[in-house]
Design a protein around this motif. Structure first.
Motif, PDB file in Angstrom:
ATOM      1  N   THR A  80       3.953   3.285  -3.528  1.00 41.48           N
ATOM      2  CA  THR A  80       5.313   2.749  -3.397  1.00 41.48           C
ATOM      3  C   THR A  80       5.449   1.646  -2.353  1.00 41.48           C
ATOM      4  O   THR A  80       6.533   1.086  -2.203  1.00 41.48           O
ATOM      5  CB  THR A  80       6.291   3.883  -3.036  1.00 41.48           C
ATOM      6  OG1 THR A  80       5.909   4.449  -1.766  1.00 41.48           O
ATOM      7  CG2 THR A  80       6.263   4.973  -4.092  1.00 41.48           C
ATOM      8  N   VAL A  81       4.365   1.335  -1.609  1.00 42.76           N
ATOM      9  CA  VAL A  81       4.452   0.331  -0.543  1.00 42.76           C
ATOM     10  C   VAL A  81       3.253  -0.595  -0.627  1.00 42.76           C
ATOM     11  O   VAL A  81       2.276  -0.323  -1.328  1.00 42.76           O
ATOM     12  CB  VAL A  81       4.499   0.991   0.851  1.00 42.76           C
ATOM     13  CG1 VAL A  81       5.778   1.785   1.043  1.00 42.76           C
ATOM     14  CG2 VAL A  81       3.274   1.868   1.074  1.00 42.76           C
ATOM     15  N   ASP A  82       3.351  -1.705   0.134  1.00 43.93           N
ATOM     16  CA  ASP A  82       2.240  -2.666   0.180  1.00 43.93           C
ATOM     17  C   ASP A  82       2.039  -3.112   1.619  1.00 43.93           C
ATOM     18  O   ASP A  82       2.838  -2.776   2.514  1.00 43.93           O
ATOM     19  CB  ASP A  82       2.540  -3.867  -0.718  1.00 43.93           C
ATOM     20  CG  ASP A  82       1.262  -4.492  -1.278  1.00 43.93           C
ATOM     21  OD1 ASP A  82       0.195  -4.306  -0.650  1.00 43.93           O
ATOM     22  OD2 ASP A  82       1.333  -5.156  -2.326  1.00 43.93           O
ATOM     23  N   VAL A  83       0.981  -3.889   1.836  1.00 43.31           N
ATOM     24  CA  VAL A  83       0.668  -4.363   3.183  1.00 43.31           C
ATOM     25  C   VAL A  83       1.847  -5.149   3.753  1.00 43.31           C
ATOM     26  O   VAL A  83       2.432  -5.999   3.082  1.00 43.31           O
ATOM     27  CB  VAL A  83      -0.595  -5.248   3.160  1.00 43.31           C
ATOM     28  CG1 VAL A  83      -0.839  -5.882   4.536  1.00 43.31           C
ATOM     29  CG2 VAL A  83      -1.813  -4.429   2.739  1.00 43.31           C
ATOM     30  N   ASP A  85       4.718  -3.785   4.718  1.00 38.20           N
ATOM     31  CA  ASP A  85       5.982  -3.044   4.584  1.00 38.20           C
ATOM     32  C   ASP A  85       6.181  -2.109   5.777  1.00 38.20           C
ATOM     33  O   ASP A  85       5.239  -1.449   6.240  1.00 38.20           O
ATOM     34  CB  ASP A  85       5.983  -2.207   3.304  1.00 38.20           C
ATOM     35  CG  ASP A  85       6.114  -3.055   2.055  1.00 38.20           C
ATOM     36  OD1 ASP A  85       6.427  -4.248   2.188  1.00 38.20           O
ATOM     37  OD2 ASP A  85       5.894  -2.509   0.949  1.00 38.20           O
ATOM     38  N   ASN A  86       7.405  -2.050   6.265  1.00 34.42           N
ATOM     39  CA  ASN A  86       7.760  -1.071   7.288  1.00 34.42           C
ATOM     40  C   ASN A  86       8.041   0.268   6.627  1.00 34.42           C
ATOM     41  O   ASN A  86       8.675   0.326   5.559  1.00 34.42           O
ATOM     42  CB  ASN A  86       8.991  -1.531   8.074  1.00 34.42           C
ATOM     43  CG  ASN A  86       8.707  -2.741   8.937  1.00 34.42           C
ATOM     44  OD1 ASN A  86       7.769  -2.747   9.725  1.00 34.42           O
ATOM     45  ND2 ASN A  86       9.520  -3.787   8.793  1.00 34.42           N
ATOM     46  N   VAL A  87       7.581   1.348   7.236  1.00 35.29           N
ATOM     47  CA  VAL A  87       7.792   2.680   6.683  1.00 35.29           C
ATOM     48  C   VAL A  87       8.316   3.599   7.777  1.00 35.29           C
ATOM     49  O   VAL A  87       8.129   3.334   8.964  1.00 35.29           O
ATOM     50  CB  VAL A  87       6.484   3.256   6.096  1.00 35.29           C
ATOM     51  CG1 VAL A  87       5.977   2.382   4.964  1.00 35.29           C
ATOM     52  CG2 VAL A  87       5.412   3.414   7.165  1.00 35.29           C
ATOM     53  N   VAL A  92       7.723   8.841   1.299  1.00 35.14           N
ATOM     54  CA  VAL A  92       6.663   8.976   0.300  1.00 35.14           C
ATOM     55  C   VAL A  92       5.991   7.618   0.107  1.00 35.14           C
ATOM     56  O   VAL A  92       6.643   6.618  -0.196  1.00 35.14           O
ATOM     57  CB  VAL A  92       7.226   9.496  -1.034  1.00 35.14           C
ATOM     58  CG1 VAL A  92       6.128   9.496  -2.108  1.00 35.14           C
ATOM     59  CG2 VAL A  92       7.806  10.885  -0.871  1.00 35.14           C
ATOM     60  N   LEU A  93       4.663   7.607   0.273  1.00 39.32           N
ATOM     61  CA  LEU A  93       3.902   6.361   0.158  1.00 39.32           C
ATOM     62  C   LEU A  93       3.113   6.284  -1.139  1.00 39.32           C
ATOM     63  O   LEU A  93       2.917   5.205  -1.687  1.00 39.32           O
ATOM     64  CB  LEU A  93       2.947   6.223   1.345  1.00 39.32           C
ATOM     65  CG  LEU A  93       3.570   6.311   2.745  1.00 39.32           C
ATOM     66  CD1 LEU A  93       2.495   6.112   3.799  1.00 39.32           C
ATOM     67  CD2 LEU A  93       4.683   5.293   2.917  1.00 39.32           C
ATOM     68  N   ASN A 160       6.535   6.438  12.056  1.00 37.30           N
ATOM     69  CA  ASN A 160       7.217   5.166  11.800  1.00 37.30           C
ATOM     70  C   ASN A 160       6.215   4.050  12.074  1.00 37.30           C
ATOM     71  O   ASN A 160       5.524   4.066  13.101  1.00 37.30           O
ATOM     72  CB  ASN A 160       8.422   4.996  12.708  1.00 37.30           C
ATOM     73  CG  ASN A 160       9.488   6.038  12.471  1.00 37.30           C
ATOM     74  OD1 ASN A 160       9.716   6.467  11.341  1.00 37.30           O
ATOM     75  ND2 ASN A 160      10.144   6.478  13.534  1.00 37.30           N
ATOM     76  N   GLY A 161       6.093   3.103  11.158  1.00 34.32           N
ATOM     77  CA  GLY A 161       5.120   2.045  11.394  1.00 34.32           C
ATOM     78  C   GLY A 161       5.156   0.981  10.326  1.00 34.32           C
ATOM     79  O   GLY A 161       6.161   0.801   9.628  1.00 34.32           O
ATOM     80  N   VAL A 162       4.029   0.282  10.185  1.00 34.54           N
ATOM     81  CA  VAL A 162       3.891  -0.786   9.201  1.00 34.54           C
ATOM     82  C   VAL A 162       2.574  -0.577   8.464  1.00 34.54           C
ATOM     83  O   VAL A 162       1.588  -0.131   9.054  1.00 34.54           O
ATOM     84  CB  VAL A 162       3.937  -2.179   9.874  1.00 34.54           C
ATOM     85  CG1 VAL A 162       2.773  -2.358  10.846  1.00 34.54           C
ATOM     86  CG2 VAL A 162       3.942  -3.291   8.830  1.00 34.54           C
TER      87      VAL A 162
END
Length: 343
Positions: A80-83, A85-87, A92-93, A160-162
């Motif tokens: 659901t995410v890519d390089v 992206d803030n999470v 859920v990734l 929390n991160g990127v």
């Protein structure tokens, strides 16, 4: 007979240029004849306390890094995410093939029904407490297995991160590499610098440092020494030192190139104007002409730091020496000279 150490200065006196990059506007390019008197400008070398700085380079690293991978190999259903992206923590990734989890869920639900039925039978005098306890133990095992499988089927961010790396696409089987890597970049990031053995004794934990980034031209950030390795790297003969940098707004990103300036204290050395230092064309050697009693002498020097419009000298010139700052291009060892009184 003159020492052979002065052969080069005699022959190449006209091939020296000032280290401040400016030519002597009033000087002739020819070396003066023996009976001529050169006109020079002079200044006095002074010893003073000089801040001792070291610059180290490093790439920005996340303060905390988590690799997102399942415990066992499985096929990836979605990412659901890519390089970049803030999470957030708990997001859920990625999800993997749920077939195994679905089967375990079915087994767990059946075990729960069997256990509940056994408890009711025990209440009316049917069955035994031993049977119920065994079924409860088995139910707990199945529930733990299912929860573990779900944890490795629906992959969530623990921080929390990127996202700083992605190694697979949906449909791939997971392997040795993590599916994703998440880096925590707030409130701090870190730099790992390799400090020389000669400097490590004066570096302390929590010592402030100045940091600049190529990405933020003209800005200086403040960091501090957060960790010092107790062991030297045998290959490089340096000590890994961690520098922590505040990054509350998330501007500083992993991979950025940084320069770390550390003040290692002060030392007393001679300082001369930059115009006094000349270099020989085609050579890395630096020199200064001194003036005494109408005669100049040619001194090889070792430069320390550049200090605005001056240089620190590590050797070659003494405190109080009179040094030539203009007119050097026509000088050689032992040449007669006089001071330009109109300057």
């Amino acid at each position: 007979m003159k020492s052979s150490n002065y052969i080069i200065p005699f022959a190449l006196g006209a091939l020296f240029v000032s280290c401040n990059g400016k030519a002597d506007e009033n000087a002739d390019t020819a070396v003066i004849e023996e009976d001529e008197v050169a006109v020079v400008e002079v200044d006095v070398a002074h010893q003073r306390s000089v801040d001792l700085h070291r610059e180290y380079t490093a790439n920005v690293e996340a303060d905390n890094v988590n690799n997102i991978s399942p415990a066992v190999s499985n096929r990836i259903q979605s990412i659901t995410v890519d390089v970049g992206d803030n999470v957030h923590k708990g997001q859920v990734l990625a999800t993997l093939d749920p077939a195994n989890a679905d089967q375990q869920r079915i087994n767990l639900e059946q075990a729960e029904r069997d256990y509940n039925r056994a408890v009711k039978l025990l209440e009316i005098g049917a069955g035994t407490e031993t049977q119920v306890n065994q079924m409860k133990t088995q139910l707990d095992v199945l529930r733990t297995q299912y929860n573990n499988t779900m944890t490795n089927t629906v992959l969530k961010s623990p921080i929390n991160g990127v996202v700083i790396a992605r190694n697979y696409d949906p449909g791939d089987m997971t392997g040795a590499q993590p599916i994703l890597t998440v880096g925590q970049i707030t409130p701090n990031v870190k730099l790992i610098i390799n400090v020389n053995e000669s400097d490590i004794s004066v570096i302390k934990r929590n010592q402030p440092v100045d940091i600049t980034f190529d990405a933020f031209e003209g800005e200086t950030f403040t960091g501090n020494i957060s960790r010092i390795s107790p062991a030297v790297d045998i290959t490089s003969r340096t000590f890994p030192v961690e520098v922590s940098v505040s990054n509350k707004n998330g501007r500083i990103l992993p991979g950025m190139f940084a320069r770390v300036d550390i003040n290692l204290g002060t030392r007393d050395n001679v300082v001369v104007p930059d115009r006094a230092v000349v270099k020989q064309n085609g050579s890395a050697n630096k020199y200064v002409y001194t003036f005494s009693n109408g005669v100049v002498s040619f001194k090889k020097v070792e430069l320390g730091q550049r200090l605005d419009d001056a240089y620190e000298l590590l050797d070659g010139i003494e405190d109080g020496d009179t040094v030539v700052i203009a007119g050097q291009v026509r000088l050689n060892e032992g040449a007669k000279a006089k001071i330009n009184q109109h300057k």
